[in-house]
Design a protein around this motif. Structure first.
Motif, PDB file in Angstrom:
ATOM      1  N   GLY A 150       0.810  -1.206   0.000  1.00 22.89           N
ATOM      2  CA  GLY A 150       0.000   0.000   0.000  1.00 22.89           C
ATOM      3  C   GLY A 150       0.840   1.252   0.000  1.00 22.89           C
ATOM      4  N   SER A 151       0.160   2.391  -0.006  1.00 24.24           N
ATOM      5  CA  SER A 151       0.855   3.672  -0.121  1.00 24.24           C
ATOM      6  C   SER A 151       1.648   4.017   1.125  1.00 24.24           C
ATOM      7  CB  SER A 151      -0.157   4.780  -0.417  1.00 24.24           C
ATOM      8  OG  SER A 151      -1.116   4.888   0.640  1.00 24.24           O
ATOM      9  N   ALA A 152       1.081   3.681   2.294  1.00 27.34           N
ATOM     10  CA  ALA A 152       1.790   4.025   3.533  1.00 27.34           C
ATOM     11  C   ALA A 152       3.107   3.275   3.643  1.00 27.34           C
ATOM     12  CB  ALA A 152       0.882   3.719   4.736  1.00 27.34           C
ATOM     13  N   GLU A 153       3.052   1.978   3.345  1.00 23.28           N
ATOM     14  CA  GLU A 153       4.272   1.177   3.410  1.00 23.28           C
ATOM     15  C   GLU A 153       5.274   1.659   2.363  1.00 23.28           C
ATOM     16  OE1 GLU A 153       1.305   0.127   3.593  1.00 23.28           O
ATOM     17  OE2 GLU A 153       1.133  -1.065   5.425  1.00 23.28           O
ATOM     18  N   THR A 154       4.795   2.037   1.194  1.00 26.71           N
ATOM     19  CA  THR A 154       5.708   2.539   0.156  1.00 26.71           C
ATOM     20  C   THR A 154       6.354   3.835   0.594  1.00 26.71           C
ATOM     21  OG1 THR A 154       4.308   1.539  -1.548  1.00 26.71           O
ATOM     22  CG2 THR A 154       5.857   3.238  -2.244  1.00 26.71           C
ATOM     23  N   TYR A 155       5.567   4.721   1.222  1.00 25.73           N
ATOM     24  CA  TYR A 155       6.121   5.989   1.696  1.00 25.73           C
ATOM     25  C   TYR A 155       7.183   5.741   2.766  1.00 25.73           C
ATOM     26  CZ  TYR A 155       6.297  10.657   3.710  1.00 25.73           C
ATOM     27  OH  TYR A 155       6.734  11.873   4.192  1.00 25.73           O
ATOM     28  N   ASP A 156       6.885   4.838   3.696  1.00 24.88           N
ATOM     29  CA  ASP A 156       7.873   4.525   4.747  1.00 24.88           C
ATOM     30  C   ASP A 156       9.168   3.967   4.150  1.00 24.88           C
ATOM     31  OD1 ASP A 156       6.097   5.367   6.662  1.00 24.88           O
ATOM     32  OD2 ASP A 156       5.336   3.332   7.083  1.00 24.88           O
ATOM     33  N   PHE A 157       9.012   3.112   3.139  1.00 14.90           N
ATOM     34  CA  PHE A 157      10.205   2.519   2.505  1.00 14.90           C
ATOM     35  C   PHE A 157      11.061   3.591   1.823  1.00 14.90           C
ATOM     36  CE2 PHE A 157      12.271   0.830  -1.292  1.00 14.90           C
ATOM     37  CZ  PHE A 157      13.084  -0.163  -0.744  1.00 14.90           C
TER      38      PHE A 157
END
Length: 741
Positions: free
Chosen positions: A125-132
């Protein structure tokens, strides 16, 4: 300990006595020659050195690339190391080593793991992608939006293609643009890259052009090339997402290995051979109306600079070395030659011979090819001459070693050359056998030449020089040996004649010569003539047995009683019926007997016998007492009505005791031969008893104190005397007088 001290004191006294017998004029001449020898030895390396005092002067100061106004010719031959050219060659060798890039497995794994983690984050998802993206320090926050805008099918395809593209780029290898830019600025258009092969992933080295490798600057072009491997079409949105994902994920996995590059360049520079230039005397360095090169200017500077560098410490060391070795050799000659009248002659021959050898060496270097100078140097003649003159090889070896020491400072001398000359010298002296005929010298020359040829071949292999020179080297050393013996055969008879030197050839000639003195003995004193021949044979065999000069002992025995030729009737071996001493006073009889020694010395001088032979004539009775007439005088004194004292000196010979082994052997042989005639029914035991008695009496009388004979020598001499006497006096069998049987 007391005996040793007294012996040393006696030796020192003898040395002072020998030195005092040399005239002042001779001493001055000797010192002058010695100084001349040392100066010539010191000067020889400078005279033959390629670094002479000649310089090159030009009409103007030339620069490289300028047109020459004159011819510049080398004033002498010179071989030198071109440091500038050598350094340029090392720089070129370093330049030829391409920059080395190596494949980094850790970076490759890091990129591939990063790609997988990015794919998992996007799927989550977007949140996990942003954190990465925050964690990896990637600022492309629109990446997930680009993915989310794709259709479901394109999403699945794009993630698979993203992974495949990253793996593709990692397999090809990505280089850092900064490294490639720096290398290109240094002038390199190629690199050496160590990458895994596509088939078995084995690391292989290959040369690549800098224009064909992938960096972060041309990553998009390589991305388009990769797309061509697929036959399907992709939407622009999908391609933009894949490329942005690739760009955010990958980094260079081919690293510039500066340490390996520096090491390889250092090895390449070390493997560059030193560049030397050989200039021959008379060679053109610069020709008129030609371009002046850097090489020509460096050659001129090297020739001129060679004259400016003088190592005074090295020169001082050479001077000290020459003085020490020369004086040591002279000292050895002086203190080992026990005849004062030969010291000056032999040392003069030694010094003058070395001077001539040094002069000959200079001319060898001046007019002969230096490639064969080692074999052409006249280092054999003086050792051979001194060996034949003194009949002792150690004097020849001493002279040869001194001359070879002089040669050690020549410009092209090394350890191989030093030991080569020593081996040839030692082998040449080894074949000297002191033959009694001139023909023996031809055999010696032949064997020496063959041995020298063998040594030359061995040392040729050791020095690892070109085979093209081997035949000429062998030819030159054979000529050196042959010429040395040819000159020796000319010079030796001249020295024998003018210096009256008792070489083996001269002594052998004296043994065979039908001289007037021996003819007189044979005609007027048959007993003495037979006696001297027997003494001569005994002395020869005894001297040969103990290893001293047998030819000198033979001649000494043959001429020791030539003084008896004037009045042979006064000596018992020549008397027949009447003894003339019966009618003479005892003192007069003793005086007549003693006079044959003085008369023999005078005759020896008149006929030109060598002094060594005259010494044997003079010393063959030493200062011993004429016991027969002395005892007779004692009896007359006892029976006299008026007792009186007998003066022992009236019955004692007035000569020196034997000073050499040869003189002592003749003394013993003379006594034994005469006494053995009185033995009735001779046997070996009686001869041995007689020989022992005579030797002991001479020892007790001190007649052998200066003879340098040992007890072992005396035992061998006794056995020889007994053997010869028994062979001389053996009895034949009686033949039957009946002619019919």
């Amino acid at each position: 300990m007391i005996e040793k001290v007294s012996e040393i004191n006696m030796d020192n006294d003898g040395s002072r006595e020998k030195y005092s017998k040399i005239s002042s004029k001779t001493k001055v001449t000797f010192v002058i020659l010695l100084i001349a020898l040392i100066i010539s030895g010191i000067s020889l390396p400078f005279l033959v050195s390629t670094e002479s005092l000649n310089k090159i002067t030009t009409t103007k100061q030339y620069v490289a690339g300028e047109l020459s106004d004159e011819d510049v010719i080398a004033p002498f031959s010179l071989t030198f190391i071109d440091e500038v050219a050598t350094q340029e060659a090392k720089i070129a060798a370093r330049k030829d080593v391409l920059p080395i890039f190596t494949y980094s497995l850790s970076k490759t794994s890091l990129v591939e793991n990063r790609c997988l983690n990015l794919i998992e984050a996007i799927k989550a998802g977007s949140a996990e992608t942003y954190d990465f993206l925050i964690k990896e320090g990637i600022s492309d926050f629109s990446l997930y939006n680009q993915y989310d805008a794709l259709s479901t099918k394109e999403k699945n395809q794009s993630l698979i293609l993203l992974k495949d593209c990253v793996q593709y780029l990692m397999n090809i290898g990505i280089y850092r643009y900064y490294d490639i830019s720096e290398i290109s600025n240094e002038g390199y258009l190629q690199i050496r890259s160590i990458n895994p092969s596509n088939s078995d992933y084995e690391l292989k080295s290959q040369v690549k052009s800098t224009s064909s490798i992938i960096t972060e600057k041309n990553l998009y072009e390589q991305f388009l090339i990769w797309l061509q491997t697929y036959s399907i079409s992709f939407s622009p949105e999908m391609l933009r997402f894949i490329f942005n994902g690739v760009k955010d994920t990958v980094e260079n996995n081919i690293v510039y290995d500066s340490l390996a590059t520096a090491r390889m360049r250092d090895e390449a520079a070390e493997n560059v051979e030193t560049i030397t230039h050989q200039i021959t005397e008379g060679e053109y360095i610069i020709r008129k109306d030609t371009i002046v090169t850097d090489q020509a200017l460096r050659t001129i500077d090297r020739i001129n600079s060679s004259n400016l560098s003088v190592n005074w410490v090295k020169i001082l060391g050479q001077i000290i070395f020459f003085i020490v070795v020369t004086i040591a050799a002279i000292y050895y000659f002086f203190y080992s030659i026990n005849r004062s009248y030969r010291i000056v002659q032999i040392i003069m021959i030694f010094i003058i011979g070395l001077l001539l050898s040094i002069i000959g060496t200079y001319f060898i270097y001046r007019f002969f090819s230096t490639q064969y100078a080692t074999q052409a140097i006249p280092f054999l003649f003086i050792p051979l001459l001194l060996t034949h003159i003194t009949n002792k090889k150690r004097y020849g070896f001493t002279a040869g070693m001194l001359f070879i020491c002089y040669l050690t400072f020549l410009p092209d001398t090394d350890m191989i050359r030093f030991f080569y000359m020593i081996f040839v010298l030692e082998i040449s002296l080894l074949f000297v056998r002191f033959g009694v005929t001139r023909l023996d010298m031809i055999y010696q020359a032949f064997y020496s030449a063959v041995a020298a040829m063998f040594v030359t071949v061995v040392f040729h292999f050791i020095s690892n020089t070109s085979y093209a020179y081997l035949f000429n080297e062998i030819l030159v050393i054979i000529m050196n040996v042959c010429i040395s013996y040819m000159v020796l055969s000319i010079v030796l008879p001249l020295l024998e004649h003018f210096l009256n030197i008792p070489t083996v050839f001269r002594l052998h000639e004296l043994c065979l010569a039908d001289t007037p003195v021996l003819s007189r003995l044979r005609s007027q004193a048959v007993g003495t003539y037979n006696h001297v021949n027997n003494v001569s044979d005994m002395a020869y065999h005894a001297a040969k047995e103990i290893g001293v000069n047998s030819e000198l002992a033979r001649v000494g025995g043959l001429y020791h009683d030539i003084g008896k030729g004037d009045h042979p009737e006064y000596f018992v071996e020549n008397q027949k019926d009447k003894n003339v001493h019966d009618d003479m006073k005892v003192t007069l009889s003793a005086a007549v007997i003693k006079s044959h020694v003085k008369s023999g010395v005078e005759k020896g001088k008149e006929m030109g016998l060598p002094q060594e032979v005259i010494d044997i004539i003079d010393q063959h009775h030493g200062n011993d007492v004429i016991s027969y007439f002395y005892n007779l005088a004692l009896k007359e004194a006892e029976n006299s009505a008026v007792p009186y004292t007998v003066n022992e000196e009236d019955f004692r010979y007035n000569s020196d005791i034997p000073q050499t082994p040869e003189a002592a052997i003749v003394m013993l042989a003379d006594c034994f031969e005469a006494a053995s005639r009185t033995i009735k029914k001779p046997t070996t035991q009686r001869y041995e008893k007689l020989a022992t008695s005579i030797i002991n009496s001479k020892i007790n009388a001190g007649q052998l104190n200066d003879s340098h004979l040992t007890l072992t020598d005396l035992e061998k001499i006794k056995k020889v005397f007994v053997h010869d006497a028994f062979g001389r006096d053996h009895q034949r069998i009686e033949y039957n007088k009946d002619d019919n049987k």
